[in-house]
Scaffold this motif. Structure first.
Motif, PDB file in Angstrom:
ATOM      1  N   CYS A 100     -50.604  30.919  60.352  1.00 22.67           N
ATOM      2  CA  CYS A 100     -49.551  31.802  60.861  1.00 22.67           C
ATOM      3  C   CYS A 100     -50.148  33.094  61.419  1.00 22.67           C
ATOM      4  O   CYS A 100     -49.716  33.589  62.469  1.00 22.67           O
ATOM      5  CB  CYS A 100     -48.548  32.117  59.751  1.00 22.67           C
ATOM      6  N   PHE A 101     -51.154  33.628  60.742  1.00 21.11           N
ATOM      7  CA  PHE A 101     -51.749  34.877  61.221  1.00 21.11           C
ATOM      8  C   PHE A 101     -52.566  34.655  62.485  1.00 21.11           C
ATOM      9  O   PHE A 101     -52.693  35.570  63.314  1.00 21.11           O
ATOM     10  CB  PHE A 101     -52.596  35.511  60.118  1.00 21.11           C
ATOM     11  N   ALA A 102     -53.140  33.468  62.640  1.00 21.13           N
ATOM     12  CA  ALA A 102     -53.835  33.168  63.896  1.00 21.13           C
ATOM     13  C   ALA A 102     -52.842  33.165  65.058  1.00 21.13           C
ATOM     14  O   ALA A 102     -53.124  33.703  66.138  1.00 21.13           O
ATOM     15  CB  ALA A 102     -54.541  31.821  63.783  1.00 21.13           C
ATOM     16  N   ALA A 103     -51.666  32.583  64.830  1.00 22.24           N
ATOM     17  CA  ALA A 103     -50.631  32.604  65.867  1.00 22.24           C
ATOM     18  C   ALA A 103     -50.168  34.028  66.147  1.00 22.24           C
ATOM     19  O   ALA A 103     -49.915  34.412  67.298  1.00 22.24           O
ATOM     20  CB  ALA A 103     -49.449  31.731  65.436  1.00 22.24           C
ATOM     21  N   TRP A 104     -50.067  34.816  65.094  1.00 19.49           N
ATOM     22  CA  TRP A 104     -49.628  36.217  65.228  1.00 19.49           C
ATOM     23  C   TRP A 104     -50.610  37.043  66.050  1.00 19.49           C
ATOM     24  O   TRP A 104     -50.222  37.992  66.735  1.00 19.49           O
ATOM     25  CB  TRP A 104     -49.482  36.813  63.822  1.00 19.49           C
ATOM     26  N   GLY A 105     -51.892  36.687  66.005  1.00 20.05           N
ATOM     27  CA  GLY A 105     -52.915  37.473  66.681  1.00 20.05           C
ATOM     28  C   GLY A 105     -53.238  37.031  68.094  1.00 20.05           C
ATOM     29  O   GLY A 105     -54.072  37.654  68.758  1.00 20.05           O
ATOM     30  N   LEU A 106     -52.594  35.970  68.593  1.00 16.42           N
ATOM     31  CA  LEU A 106     -52.940  35.469  69.918  1.00 16.42           C
ATOM     32  C   LEU A 106     -52.608  36.465  71.028  1.00 16.42           C
ATOM     33  O   LEU A 106     -53.343  36.593  72.007  1.00 16.42           O
ATOM     34  CB  LEU A 106     -52.223  34.134  70.171  1.00 16.42           C
TER      35      LEU A 106
END
Length: 763
Positions: A43-49
């Motif tokens: 989820c945090f990887a998606a948040w940081g895109l």
């Protein structure tokens, strides 16, 4: 009679069946922790895109600094606001279903981003992609209920490693985009979110111990009446908000402020995120050992100077400040979520939602503020000054609301726990002040421009000595008698008022530290000895350390080689001509210091060889080794001057090495030997405050005869301290202690006891 100290209670070993059940429960908890951490990472990887590709979007849509800051902050805003709602839903329906559904929903805006035709549509898509950030509150409630309180700090710190997903997105996203295209990065993330959301729902389980609030109204009432939940939210506003703000805005800031390429800026940002992420479980583990309030006290105090370093418009101080903040913010994140389940065990998800929302908002505003400052004022340092100010306010808030309760609770802890806590606190304090010294060296020497590489060995020795001295001093302060004097001294200082207290402090420092009049009353010879050693060492330290650190340097005028300029912290402050009295005194100040020290050494040896009282108690390690070190430093320093002025530099290299060995030896000896007394001596001023307050205050009244004797404050402090060091002087069948009896009654009691024993012995 006095009671003996109670014996320690040992617990029986648990039956094998109970241990097997505990192992099985621990394995299940570890599995759910792993599932939750992996979900949070995705989820945090998606948040940081959006942050990862912000420079690309900026070029494609021709955005200003403010528009770019709004774009990278948009996901943070929704992620913050939704945390309250998702935390409540996790408390109400369990983290398993909420986490899985959230990942599937987030896949939609991730898939839509490559298809947006304008900045406005991109802003909308980024805003809804921010739902991924609310996963934090879901996972905290889901994971914490699987674990006992004594493991929650470390476990939630491990869960916080999911922050590394953002680092992976920022660093790996642009790299992979070169091979597969940035559009496929977003599409691949959407597919991963759907697949893992289904897998999580199939394999994860809610804790059987979960306790959920009865209704939405109960959750809202909790948030409205519990002020500590809002205070913890402010703490997280700084620690997690600072982490998020740096994570999403550093690529843009490094590119605009220092002209770095996107790949280099992304690499540095990834380093920041990785360090902060790895520090999070460390903060949770330390909080398990010494308490979250203790960790936060160090974090908030440390951020103040590091934030000011960030305001320095140079890469080296900025890097030191950024990495230092990363480490402290990560530790702070772990410590905050040690306190959440500790204070709100039944409402972890709900309070986590509020705390997490404030943390997200803390990451939303700084990029906007920095973008505004850069666009309109062309400066960014006021933003970092505000960070330092907020950290100072929260440091004081934590001391008032949480630290006092932590200190009171520590009095009931086992001695082994207290010793471990003291060592960890001392290590943290030593590391902080050593880091502060290193930062001061970098800044004061103008990014090492005025730093002399030939003196680097002295710098390393000083850094080591600083760590050792601060560690030893912190351990010494944690001893109950020392702590009472320390706390009472400052309490009495504040009670007198700032002006009167400062005047009295200066007067006591003059008489007891500078003039050392108390020694003169004992012996004039000892007074001269101490004065020569004291002022010789002070003069040498005031010259040596600033020169070694590059804080003071000398340059000749380009137009006149006979005129020198004194630079202090890189600023020209004074000029002087060579072959003048001032130049001679300045360049030979260390020789003058050596003369003073050698005079003190001579008087010390005279006394130790002639005073039989001193001979009876002296030892080589404590009494003669310090004198030998001072003698060696002074003589080798003199020898350098002799070699330079009268021997045309003969043996100078050898003498320089020999002098360096003696100085480094003394620096390494500082934390361990008698030289440590140098740092303990200033605390004597606080003792004088204590004694004066006791004489002027209310006297103690003897519990037997009713007569007045010592200071009541002193007797109360004795009653508080003695049990902490293992002595129990309570008198049986009485409500008072042995300290509350005057000396005359004590002598009578001892005489009667001896008489009674004698009569019993004669039958």
């Amino acid at each position: 009679m006095m009671r003996a100290p109670k014996a320690a209670i040992t617990s029986r070993p648990k039956p094998l069946r109970d241990r097997s059940r505990e192992d099985a429960a621990s394995s299940r908890a570890n599995l759910q922790l792993a599932l939750g951490t992996l979900s949070f990472t995705i989820c945090f990887a998606a948040w940081g895109l959006i942050s990862a590709f912000a420079p690309r979007f900026r070029e494609a849509f021709h955005l200003t600094a403010t528009q770019t800051a709004l774009l990278v902050a948009a996901p943070v805003l929704l992620g913050a606001l939704l945390r309250v709602a998702t935390g409540m839903l996790a408390d109400r329906f369990g983290g398993r279903a909420v986490f899985a559904l959230l990942m599937i929903i987030v896949a939609v805006p991730a898939y839509v981003v490559p298809m947006v035709p304008s900045y406005r549509m991109l802003l909308y898509a980024a805003f809804f992609l921010g739902m991924a950030g609310s996963s934090f509150a879901v996972g905290i409630g889901f994971v914490s209920r699987w674990l006992p309180p004594e493991r929650q700090g470390g476990a939630l710190g491990i869960y916080g490693l999911g922050n590394i997903g953002q680092s992976a997105a920022v660093f790996l996203g642009p790299v992979l985009a070169v091979a597969v295209g940035w559009q496929n990065i977003f599409r691949g993330m959407a597919a991963l979110l759907v697949i893992w959301g289904i897998a999580f729902f199939l394999f994860a389980h809610n804790s059987p111990r979960a306790v959920r609030p009865s209704s939405l109204g109960a959750m809202l009432r909790l948030l409205s009446r519990e002020r500590l939940s809002w205070v913890l939210s402010l703490f997280y506003f700084l620690t997690f908000g600072g982490f998020v703000a740096f994570s999403i805005y550093l690529p843009v800031l490094l590119k605009d402020q220092f002209g770095l390429k996107p790949a280099d800026a992304g690499f540095r940002t990834a380093g920041f995120v990785v360090l902060a992420t790895l520090a999070r479980p460390l903060g949770g583990w330390i909080a398990d050992k010494i308490g979250g309030a203790r960790v936060l006290q160090a974090v908030f105090l440390g951020i103040i100077p590091l934030a000011l370093l960030l305001a320095w418009p140079s890469m080296l101080p900025f890097t030191v400040g950024a990495l230092g903040c990363a480490f402290l913010l990560g530790n702070g994140n772990g410590a905050v979520f040690k306190l959440v389940p500790q204070y709100f065990p039944r409402d972890v998800g709900t309070v986590t939602g509020l705390v997490g929302a404030m943390g997200g908002l803390g990451g939303f505003f700084p990029p906007l503020l920095l973008g505004f400052l850069r666009d309109h004022l062309h400066i960014i340092w006021p933003g970092f000054a505000l960070l330092a100010l907020l950290s100072a306010v929260l440091w004081r808030t934590n001391a008032v609301l949480f630290l006092g309760e932590q200190q009171a609770a520590e009095l009931t802890f086992p001695a082994s726990f207290t010793r471990t806590a003291h060592r960890i606190r001392a290590g943290v304090a030593a590391t902080f002040f050593t880091g502060l010294l290193v930062a001061a060296i970098v800044v004061g020497s103008r990014n090492l421009q005025n730093f002399d590489p030939a003196l680097v060995i002295y710098t390393f020795a000083t850094v080591f000595a600083t760590w050792g001295v601060v560690y030893h001093y912190r351990v010494w302060l944690d001893k109950p008698p020392t702590r009472v004097y320390w706390e009472r001294g400052w309490q009495l200082f504040r009670k007198e008022g700032m002006c009167r207290g400062t005047v009295r402090l200066v007067r006591l420092a003059t008489t007891h530290l500078a003039a050392q009049t108390f020694i003169r009353r004992r012996s004039l010879l000892r007074w001269w000895m101490h004065q020569l050693l004291f002022w010789g060492c002070i003069l040498a330290a005031l010259i040596t350390f600033p020169l070694v650190f590059g804080w003071i340097s000398f340059q000749t005028l380009p137009t006149d080689q006979q005129t020198y300029v004194v630079l202090i912290y890189g600023f020209p402050t004074q000029t002087f001509r060579l072959h003048t009295l001032f130049a001679g005194l300045l360049f030979h100040a260390l020789d003058i210091a050596a003369v003073l020290v050698l005079g003190g050494v001579a008087l010390s040896l005279w006394r130790r060889f002639r005073d039989r009282g001193a001979q009876a108690v002296q030892s080589f390690a404590l009494d003669f080794l310090p004198i030998i070190l001072l003698f060696a430093i002074s003589v080798t320093g003199f020898a350098l001057t002799v070699s330079q002025k009268w021997l045309s530099g003969e043996f100078y290299g050898f003498l320089a090495i020999l002098h360096a060995i003696t100085v480094i030896g003394a620096l390494l000896y500082l934390p361990f030997g008698k030289f440590f007394h140098i740092f303990q001596r200033p605390a004597q001023v606080g003792v004088k405050f204590y004694q004066a307050a006791g004489e002027a205050g209310e006297p103690a009244v003897c519990k037997r005869c009713g007569g007045r004797f010592a200071s009541r404050m002193h007797i109360e402090d004795l009653n508080r301290v003695l049990p902490q060091v293992g002595f129990d002087y309570r008198i049986e069948e009485s409500q008072f202690t042995w300290q509350e009896i005057c000396p005359a009654c004590k002598r009578k009691s001892l005489s009667l006891a001896q008489l009674r024993l004698r009569e019993e012995g004669h039958g």
